[in-house]
Design an enzyme around this catalytic site. Structure first.
Site, PDB file in Angstrom:
ATOM      1  N   ALA A  21      37.445  40.911  53.565  1.00 35.04           N
ATOM      2  CA  ALA A  21      38.163  42.191  53.126  1.00 35.04           C
ATOM      3  C   ALA A  21      37.714  43.403  53.945  1.00 35.04           C
ATOM      4  O   ALA A  21      38.525  43.739  54.731  1.00 35.04           O
ATOM      5  CB  ALA A  21      37.474  42.489  51.622  1.00 35.04           C
ATOM      6  N   GLU A  26      31.509  47.107  62.675  1.00 41.64           N
ATOM      7  CA  GLU A  26      32.300  46.595  63.846  1.00 41.64           C
ATOM      8  C   GLU A  26      32.456  47.582  64.951  1.00 41.64           C
ATOM      9  O   GLU A  26      32.410  48.904  64.637  1.00 41.64           O
ATOM     10  CB  GLU A  26      33.543  46.087  63.068  1.00 41.64           C
ATOM     11  CG  GLU A  26      33.665  45.141  61.891  1.00 41.64           C
ATOM     12  CD  GLU A  26      34.946  44.879  61.585  1.00 41.64           C
ATOM     13  OE1 GLU A  26      36.070  45.151  62.200  1.00 41.64           O
ATOM     14  OE2 GLU A  26      34.997  44.145  60.261  1.00 41.64           O
ATOM     15  N   HIS A  41      37.229  39.631  63.022  1.00 39.00           N
ATOM     16  CA  HIS A  41      38.260  40.611  62.217  1.00 39.00           C
ATOM     17  C   HIS A  41      39.566  40.183  62.682  1.00 39.00           C
ATOM     18  O   HIS A  41      40.441  40.967  63.172  1.00 39.00           O
ATOM     19  CB  HIS A  41      38.183  42.136  62.360  1.00 39.00           C
ATOM     20  CG  HIS A  41      38.670  42.810  61.313  1.00 39.00           C
ATOM     21  ND1 HIS A  41      38.138  43.927  60.819  1.00 39.00           N
ATOM     22  CD2 HIS A  41      39.857  42.634  60.691  1.00 39.00           C
ATOM     23  CE1 HIS A  41      38.938  44.513  60.029  1.00 39.00           C
ATOM     24  NE2 HIS A  41      39.789  43.678  59.646  1.00 39.00           N
TER      25      HIS A  41
HETATM   26  P1  NAD Z   1      45.741  44.689  47.163  1.00 43.06           P
HETATM   27  O1  NAD Z   1      45.772  45.710  47.075  1.00 43.06           O
HETATM   28  O2  NAD Z   1      47.038  43.769  47.017  1.00 43.06           O
HETATM   29  O3  NAD Z   1      44.489  43.902  46.146  1.00 43.06           O
HETATM   30  C1  NAD Z   1      43.448  44.724  45.900  1.00 43.06           C
HETATM   31  C2  NAD Z   1      42.902  44.271  44.794  1.00 43.06           C
HETATM   32  O4  NAD Z   1      41.480  44.574  44.492  1.00 43.06           O
HETATM   33  C3  NAD Z   1      43.726  45.093  43.582  1.00 43.06           C
HETATM   34  O5  NAD Z   1      44.329  44.440  42.797  1.00 43.06           O
HETATM   35  C4  NAD Z   1      42.802  45.975  42.916  1.00 43.06           C
HETATM   36  O6  NAD Z   1      43.140  46.215  41.765  1.00 43.06           O
HETATM   37  C5  NAD Z   1      41.571  45.367  43.219  1.00 43.06           C
HETATM   38  N1  NAD Z   1      40.166  46.034  43.063  1.00 43.06           N
HETATM   39  C6  NAD Z   1      40.084  47.369  43.511  1.00 43.06           C
HETATM   40  N2  NAD Z   1      38.776  47.731  43.075  1.00 43.06           N
HETATM   41  C7  NAD Z   1      37.971  46.673  42.784  1.00 43.06           C
HETATM   42  C8  NAD Z   1      36.997  46.334  42.582  1.00 43.06           C
HETATM   43  N3  NAD Z   1      35.902  47.327  42.355  1.00 43.06           N
HETATM   44  N4  NAD Z   1      36.405  45.184  41.849  1.00 43.06           N
HETATM   45  C9  NAD Z   1      37.584  44.082  42.143  1.00 43.06           C
HETATM   46  N5  NAD Z   1      38.711  44.196  42.474  1.00 43.06           N
HETATM   47  C10 NAD Z   1      38.955  45.602  42.713  1.00 43.06           C
HETATM   48  O7  NAD Z   1      44.924  44.241  48.741  1.00 43.06           O
HETATM   49  P2  NAD Z   1      45.160  42.933  49.582  1.00 43.06           P
HETATM   50  O8  NAD Z   1      46.429  43.410  50.227  1.00 43.06           O
HETATM   51  O9  NAD Z   1      45.171  41.790  48.750  1.00 43.06           O
HETATM   52  O10 NAD Z   1      44.042  43.270  50.501  1.00 43.06           O
HETATM   53  C11 NAD Z   1      42.813  43.033  49.996  1.00 43.06           C
HETATM   54  C12 NAD Z   1      41.809  43.339  51.156  1.00 43.06           C
HETATM   55  O11 NAD Z   1      41.946  42.508  52.308  1.00 43.06           O
HETATM   56  C13 NAD Z   1      41.554  44.743  51.501  1.00 43.06           C
HETATM   57  O12 NAD Z   1      40.258  45.231  51.729  1.00 43.06           O
HETATM   58  C14 NAD Z   1      42.147  44.724  52.829  1.00 43.06           C
HETATM   59  O13 NAD Z   1      41.813  45.753  53.898  1.00 43.06           O
HETATM   60  C15 NAD Z   1      41.596  43.384  53.459  1.00 43.06           C
HETATM   61  N6  NAD Z   1      42.482  42.857  54.497  1.00 43.06           N
HETATM   62  C16 NAD Z   1      41.606  42.292  55.769  1.00 43.06           C
HETATM   63  C17 NAD Z   1      42.310  41.868  56.864  1.00 43.06           C
HETATM   64  C18 NAD Z   1      41.587  41.061  57.920  1.00 43.06           C
HETATM   65  O14 NAD Z   1      42.061  41.179  58.971  1.00 43.06           O
HETATM   66  N7  NAD Z   1      40.402  40.469  57.499  1.00 43.06           N
HETATM   67  C19 NAD Z   1      43.671  41.815  56.739  1.00 43.06           C
HETATM   68  C20 NAD Z   1      44.448  42.453  55.725  1.00 43.06           C
HETATM   69  C21 NAD Z   1      43.944  42.957  54.668  1.00 43.06           C
END
Ligand code: NAD
Length: 318
Positions: free
Chosen positions: A242, A272, A290
């Protein structure tokens, strides 16, 4: 003609779509310190995470109509300021969900069979027979419980794969009560299985999960620290694709050393691009730099989504 600056690059599929629609795309990087001087030449600015779109850049972008971010998050763009100037700002959050989910499950498969140790220790000349013995306590995923914290796009993709692998899914998300997970087999479009997953409390998830994976947005304060790790099963495998900071790295290191956490798969880090060495070098850490969204497919989807949205914005008015 509409002039587009893709300052952190754009996949050839997206570039082609734009050029076929007669847009001019410059994908040569303009260094951050020169960006404010040059941005006035462009109508659209596309960035990933590297370019910072500051007030100075926005002020200098006299012709800017769109600032687009390829990927998830908008933290490198002063969104409010751009919008106050009438500039449209958007990103492409859906395009990479599958890629990130596959990386999370990849780390899990690797940790369950200690592949990160096998790779390092065999290549470093480790004794084959001793290592074979050392790694005989691998785990299978089928029948285990995976806890998914953050049940949005990526969390639900992970659930889809986990259910397909025969795992039980426990999800937690304060803003999602339940989600319908559609499992579909490639080429067998008639064979569909829809599973309703209802979210649970964090307490239950910590208590009952064999593996825990995080898919929530960046947070000010870690959601997993020493107290939370204490509530988990001994030997739990933790995956973070995440954002750095959702797990307290000090607490994680201590728990890896004590064996409370059996292994961690980390794609994101607090510091990072220079994560702490003790984590990277820990034998029970599987790490990646990442690269969650870094697949050929996700980059292509991102490029095409950017192109579609830009073309839709200008329509025939170009
Ligand atoms: P999304 O918005 O679809 O889902 C995130 C979910 O987290 C939402 O449903 C939200 O309600 C929930 N949430 C918010 N606060 C919370 C909490 N305190 N406890 C539990 N759940 C909570 O987002 P996504 O597209 O699924 O992305 C999720 C994560 O992945 C983000 O942090 C994003 O930055 C990360 N990401 C990382 C990469 C990578 O290269 N590693 C690439 C894309 C996204």
């Amino acid at each position: 003609m509409i002039r587009i600056l893709a300052n952190d690059g754009i996949h050839p599929d997206g570039k082609l779509l734009l050029e076929e629609a007669n847009y001019q795309v410059n994908a040569d990087k303009i260094p951050q310190e020169e960006l404010a001087q040059r941005i006035g030449e462009f109508d659209v600015l596309i960035v990933r995470s590297a370019t910072k779109v500051t007030r100075a850049v926005i002020d200098a972008g006299k012709h800017l109509k769109i600032i687009a971010r390829g990927g998830v998050g908008l933290d490198n763009i002063d969104v409010e300021y751009a919008q106050s100037k009438g500039i449209e700002v958007f990103n492409t959050p859906k395009a990479s969900s599958r890629a990130v989910a596959e990386l999370a499950v990849g780390h899990l498969f690797g940790l369950a069979r200690m592949l990160q140790r096998g790779n390092r220790e065999l290549a470093a000349g480790g004794d084959f027979k001793k290592l074979k013995k050392a790694f005989e306590t691998g785990l299978q995923l089928r029948g285990k419980t995976i806890g998914i914290i953050g049940f949005g796009r990526i969390g639900q993709e992970v659930a889809k794969m986990a259910l397909g692998l025969g795992m039980d899914v426990l999800a937690h998300d304060p803003f999602v009560q339940e989600a319908e997970i559609a499992i579909q087999l490639y080429r067998y479009e008639d064979l569909k299985l829809n599973v309703i997953v209802r979210t649970e409390t964090l307490e239950k998830l910590f208590r009952e999960s064999d593996f825990i994976t995080l898919h929530l947005p960046g947070v000010d304060k870690p959601i997993v620290g020493a107290a939370e790790i204490e509530k988990m099963k001994t030997g739990v495998l933790l995956i973070n694709t995440a954002r750095g900071g959702v797990i307290d790295e000090e607490a994680l290191l201590a728990a890896l050393d004590s064996g409370k956490v059996g292994g961690a798969g980390l794609d994101v880090f607090e510091n990072e691009p220079t994560p702490r060495e003790a984590l990277l070098k820990h034998p029970n850490v599987s790490c990646s730099p990442h690269i969650g969204a870094s697949t050929m497919e996700a980059q292509s989807y991102i490029g095409m989504e950017l192109a579609d949205r830009i073309i839709a914005y200008f329509g025939d008015d170009k």
